[in-house]
Design an enzyme around this catalytic site. Structure first.
Site, PDB file in Angstrom:
ATOM      1  CG  ASP A  46      -9.637  36.375  34.480  1.00  9.53           C
ATOM      2  OD1 ASP A  46     -10.448  37.136  35.049  1.00  9.53           O
ATOM      3  OD2 ASP A  46      -9.921  35.225  34.111  1.00  9.53           O
ATOM      4  CE1 TYR A  51     -10.522  29.233  35.352  1.00 10.53           C
ATOM      5  CE2 TYR A  51      -8.909  31.001  35.440  1.00 10.53           C
ATOM      6  CZ  TYR A  51     -10.146  30.523  35.044  1.00 10.53           C
ATOM      7  OH  TYR A  51     -11.000  31.356  34.340  1.00 10.53           O
ATOM      8  CE  LYS A  76     -12.924  34.363  36.023  1.00 11.80           C
ATOM      9  NZ  LYS A  76     -11.490  34.032  35.993  1.00 11.80           N
ATOM     10  CG  HIS A 107     -15.852  30.521  37.695  1.00  5.76           C
ATOM     11  ND1 HIS A 107     -14.625  30.016  38.032  1.00  5.76           N
ATOM     12  CD2 HIS A 107     -15.861  30.577  36.352  1.00  5.76           C
ATOM     13  CE1 HIS A 107     -13.920  29.780  36.937  1.00  5.76           C
ATOM     14  NE2 HIS A 107     -14.662  30.113  35.897  1.00  5.76           N
TER      15      HIS A 107
END
Length: 309
Positions: A46, A51, A76, A107
């Site tokens: 994931d 990130y 996302k 997201h």
């Protein structure tokens, strides 16, 4: 140990347990991904553009030697990219070193100003988040449907969407019903009503932060500890296995090899051992006075969740 899979509403199968990569530092995440895939047997990763480590995730995939076709990869769409879904997806694909995703999620159901003062979290002069309040989520979703039709993704879904948002802003306008909704789901924030609603719509629930977040009280919970002792497991195993047993796709993050392995093995072991009575007991923990949401960014927008600060 092979991980069970759940069939999404378009027939795509998703492993019920996956490795999360949030807050994993670049130099750590490549090694974590390699170890999880090569040594433990994970087949579900994931990820997210926000990130900031998708390139390193891609490196870990290559180093593992596991064929791309055997790995379920999620990423996302970030909040500043709602107006340019395909371009954002292309960037993610390049970062990960793949030509398709198995699942692409919105997201958050919020469009932040893409021309603001920060690429991830633009703010207004008063310090609040620079949200484009006139943007329609349906316009993001139509672009998501377009990349699905092109074959760049195998399934599309949402994250952090309440029943209110889905009912008012997305489902009435959707050609494709979201395959999943990824949410903060754990022992202290089980969101039973929302999970039941999603199931009624054929939307699979995914759980992020299933062990809580930093300094989480979950690992010290008495009910989880009691069941861990009963089955000669760890409290973390019970917390993870509880969700897996409920057919909630569970995403656990770690960069420590021993914990990466323990989470995977323990979650599947606990899911196999927990009885209906055990699950009912765990289902009641939050309502007994322990309800606690651990992640609630200050968007300044009404998202329609229960127990939102």
């Amino acid at each position: 140990m092979a991980c069970p899979k759940i069939k999404l509403n378009n027939g795509v199968e998703i492993p019920v347990f996956g490795l999360g990569t949030w807050q994993s530092k670049p130099h750590e995440v490549a090694n974590a991904v390699e170890y999880a895939l090569k040594e433990v047997g994970y087949r579900h990763l994931d990820c997210a553009w926000a990130y900031g480590n998708e390139k390193e995730v891609g490196e870990g995939i290559v180093k593992s030697g596991v064929p791309r076709s055997e790995i379920f990869i999620t990423s996302k769409l970030w909040c500043t990219h709602h107006h340019r879904v395909e371009a954002a997806l292309d960037e993610t694909l390049a970062n990960l070193g793949t030509d398709y995703l198995d699942l692409y999620l919105i997201h958050w159901p919020i469009h932040l100003n893409p021309n603001g003062n920060d690429p991830k979290f633009p703010t207004r002069p008063d310090g609040t988040r620079d949200v484009l309040t006139d943007w329609k989520l349906k316009d993001t979703w139509s672009q998501m449907e377009a990349v699905l039709k092109k074959g760049k993704v195998k399934a599309i879904g949402v994250s952090n969407c309440s029943e209110k948002v889905l009912e008012e802003q997305l489902l009435p306008f959707a050609e494709v019903v979201p395959a999943v909704d990824q949410l903060e789901i754990h022992l202290y924030n089980p969101q039973h009503k929302l999970v039941e609603y999603l199931s009624s719509k054929g939307i699979v629930t995914q759980a992020y932060s299933p062990l809580g977040s930093t300094s989480s009280p979950l690992l010290a919970d008495e009910t989880a500890a009691e069941l861990a002792k009963k089955y000669e497991l760890q409290p973390a195993d019970i917390l993870l296995g509880y969700l897996v047993a409920k057919n909630i796709v569970t995403l656990s993050k770690s960069v420590t090899p021993a914990r990466i392995k323990a989470n995977y093995v323990g979650a599947l072991a606990a899911a196999a051992k927990l009885t209906k009575e055990d699950i009912a007991k765990l289902d009641g923990v939050a309502a007994s006075g322990k309800q606690k949401r651990l992640i609630s960014p200050p968007w300044g927008v009404e998202l329609g969740f229960d127990n939102w600060p």
